[in-house]
Enzyme design. Structure first.
Site, PDB file in Angstrom:
ATOM      1  N   GLU A  84       0.807  -1.220   0.000  1.00 11.36           N
ATOM      2  CA  GLU A  84       0.000   0.000   0.000  1.00 11.36           C
ATOM      3  C   GLU A  84       0.841   1.272   0.000  1.00 11.36           C
ATOM      4  O   GLU A  84       0.331   2.364  -0.246  1.00 11.36           O
ATOM      5  CB  GLU A  84      -0.967   0.013   1.200  1.00 11.36           C
ATOM      6  CG  GLU A  84      -0.325   0.127   2.564  1.00 11.36           C
ATOM      7  CD  GLU A  84       0.068  -1.204   3.186  1.00 11.36           C
ATOM      8  OE1 GLU A  84       0.268  -1.238   4.418  1.00 11.36           O
ATOM      9  OE2 GLU A  84       0.176  -2.210   2.446  1.00 11.36           O
ATOM     10  N   LEU A  85       2.144   1.155   0.292  1.00 11.85           N
ATOM     11  CA  LEU A  85       3.033   2.321   0.320  1.00 11.85           C
ATOM     12  C   LEU A  85       3.830   2.500  -0.970  1.00 11.85           C
ATOM     13  O   LEU A  85       4.384   3.565  -1.222  1.00 11.85           O
ATOM     14  CB  LEU A  85       4.024   2.190   1.485  1.00 11.85           C
ATOM     15  CG  LEU A  85       3.436   2.004   2.885  1.00 11.85           C
ATOM     16  CD1 LEU A  85       4.564   1.789   3.892  1.00 11.85           C
ATOM     17  CD2 LEU A  85       2.578   3.200   3.282  1.00 11.85           C
ATOM     18  N   GLN A  86       3.891   1.454  -1.776  1.00 11.36           N
ATOM     19  CA  GLN A  86       4.823   1.454  -2.907  1.00 11.36           C
ATOM     20  C   GLN A  86       4.544   2.531  -3.944  1.00 11.36           C
ATOM     21  O   GLN A  86       5.476   3.196  -4.420  1.00 11.36           O
ATOM     22  CB  GLN A  86       4.831   0.076  -3.580  1.00 11.36           C
ATOM     23  CG  GLN A  86       5.508  -0.998  -2.745  1.00 11.36           C
ATOM     24  CD  GLN A  86       5.679  -2.307  -3.491  1.00 11.36           C
ATOM     25  OE1 GLN A  86       5.547  -2.359  -4.722  1.00 11.36           O
ATOM     26  NE2 GLN A  86       5.982  -3.366  -2.757  1.00 11.36           N
ATOM     27  N   HIS A 103       6.717  -8.963  -5.284  1.00  9.71           N
ATOM     28  CA  HIS A 103       5.288  -9.275  -5.402  1.00  9.71           C
ATOM     29  C   HIS A 103       4.745  -8.381  -6.508  1.00  9.71           C
ATOM     30  O   HIS A 103       5.111  -7.202  -6.597  1.00  9.71           O
ATOM     31  CB  HIS A 103       4.597  -9.000  -4.063  1.00  9.71           C
ATOM     32  CG  HIS A 103       3.117  -9.269  -4.060  1.00  9.71           C
ATOM     33  ND1 HIS A 103       2.544 -10.332  -4.737  1.00  9.71           N
ATOM     34  CD2 HIS A 103       2.088  -8.618  -3.452  1.00  9.71           C
ATOM     35  CE1 HIS A 103       1.239 -10.322  -4.527  1.00  9.71           C
ATOM     36  NE2 HIS A 103       0.936  -9.291  -3.760  1.00  9.71           N
TER      37      HIS A 103
END
Length: 338
Positions: A84-86, A108
């Protein structure tokens, strides 16, 4: 059939003279950075200013920079922070520092497959996805062994993307065990499905339901914990080592007979229908949208945190803590510091 690559198929010399930036220093990040370093590669770490991992990484001999600085120095950038931060970190700190011919790597496929990150056309985009937690990637490497990994190429600008990814897979120890060729789509969808329907969602719900059934029938919660939760490791270890047949060879005839006649009563055609619905919602992006909304500033993780609290307060957690204190290994290698 997909190809499997081993050490003899990989050329670690391709990484000579390259700087590899590991973005993040959590479970996977520390393992990749240290394994690369000890394989003779120049690995550096990229973290946000004020990160609690900064001092830890430096203490373990790593060069540490801000994400933007690390990305600017690097030829290869492996992103190993939470899904969620990428996208935000990529947009702000990595994308402006990408140069033609760089390789952008993931463990991933979530952000690439669901379009959260769109790399420029002049870089390679690859994946090395270890099939184990980072501490296992590290411990297996130190033991002279390796953790199987998936390898995928999403974008091959240089014409050398697969060879470079294989070199990386060898450097972290994965090629000692095998690198299975796949795609970003396949890895993402099967990984999410496995976590939700079987490994985490399915198994935890099954164990809790079994625990509750015995307790509600009047049995001691400690007995219920041993039979429905604690002993899961024994069975999974047998399957891990020797498959279902090996597990069934090792258990009693009573247990084996009960396995055959009772399993299908629990996992029915209706269960399979639900699994297919879960898979469909992963494939069409429904789950990804729901997850990213929950993790966004708008969602504020309200529902996520409430679910985490509710599950932490389940009676099985209290009983489990008491049971685990009976074991000599209880104080060693704890994942959660209470």
């Amino acid at each position: 059939m997909a190809r499997i690559f081993y050490q003899q198929d990989c050329n670690i010399d391709l990484l000579k003279g390259k700087t590899i930036a590991i973005i993040g220093y959590g479970s996977q990040g520390h393992a990749h950075a240290l394994n690369l370093k000890e394989s003779g590669c120049h690995s550096i770490v990229g973290l946000y200013e004020g990160s609690r991992s900064w001092a830890k990484a430096e203490k373990q001999g790593m060069e540490v920079y801000t994400v933007a600085e690390a990305a600017k120095k690097a030829d290869i950038i492996m992103i190993l922070i939470n899904d969620e931060l990428q996208a935000k970190v990529y947009k702000e700190s990595i994308e402006p520092n990408l140069e033609e011919g760089n390789m952008l790597m993931f463990a991933h496929g979530f952000n690439i497959h669901f379009g959260c990150i769109t790399p420029p056309a002049n870089v390679d985009v690859t994946m090395i996805a270890p099939k184990a937690p980072g501490h296992t990637v590290r411990s297996e490497y130190l033991a002279g062994k390796g953790t199987p990994c998936l390898v995928a190429v999403e974008q091959d600008y240089t014409g050398k993307a697969l060879d470079m990814a294989l070199a990386y897979g060898l450097a972290i120890g994965g090629a000692r065990a095998g690198l299975l060729e796949t795609t970003f789509r396949t890895e993402t969808e099967t990984d999410l499905f496995g976590e939700q329907a079987v490994l985490c969602g399915g198994v935890c719900a099954l164990m809790k339901a079994g625990f509750e059934t015995l307790v509600e029938a009047g049995y001691d919660p400690r007995n219920a914990y041993f039979e429905c939760i604690h002993e899961m490791k024994l069975i999974v270890d047998l399957i891990y080592q020797s498959g279902f047949a090996g597990m069934r060879y090792s258990i009693s005839n009573t247990a084996e007979y009960g396995d055959y006649v009772t399993g299908p009563k629990l996992i029915t055609e209706e269960t399979k229908k639900t699994m297919k619905k879960i898979l469909a919602e992963i494939q069409d992006g429904t789950f990804a949208k729901e997850f990213l909304l929950e993790m966004s500033d708008a969602g504020s993780q309200v529902h996520f945190r409430a679910m985490r609290r509710a599950n932490a307060e389940h009676p099985a957690e209290k009983i489990g803590k008491e049971i685990r204190e009976l074991y000599s290994w209880n104080e060693e290698g704890k994942l959660i510091d209470n």
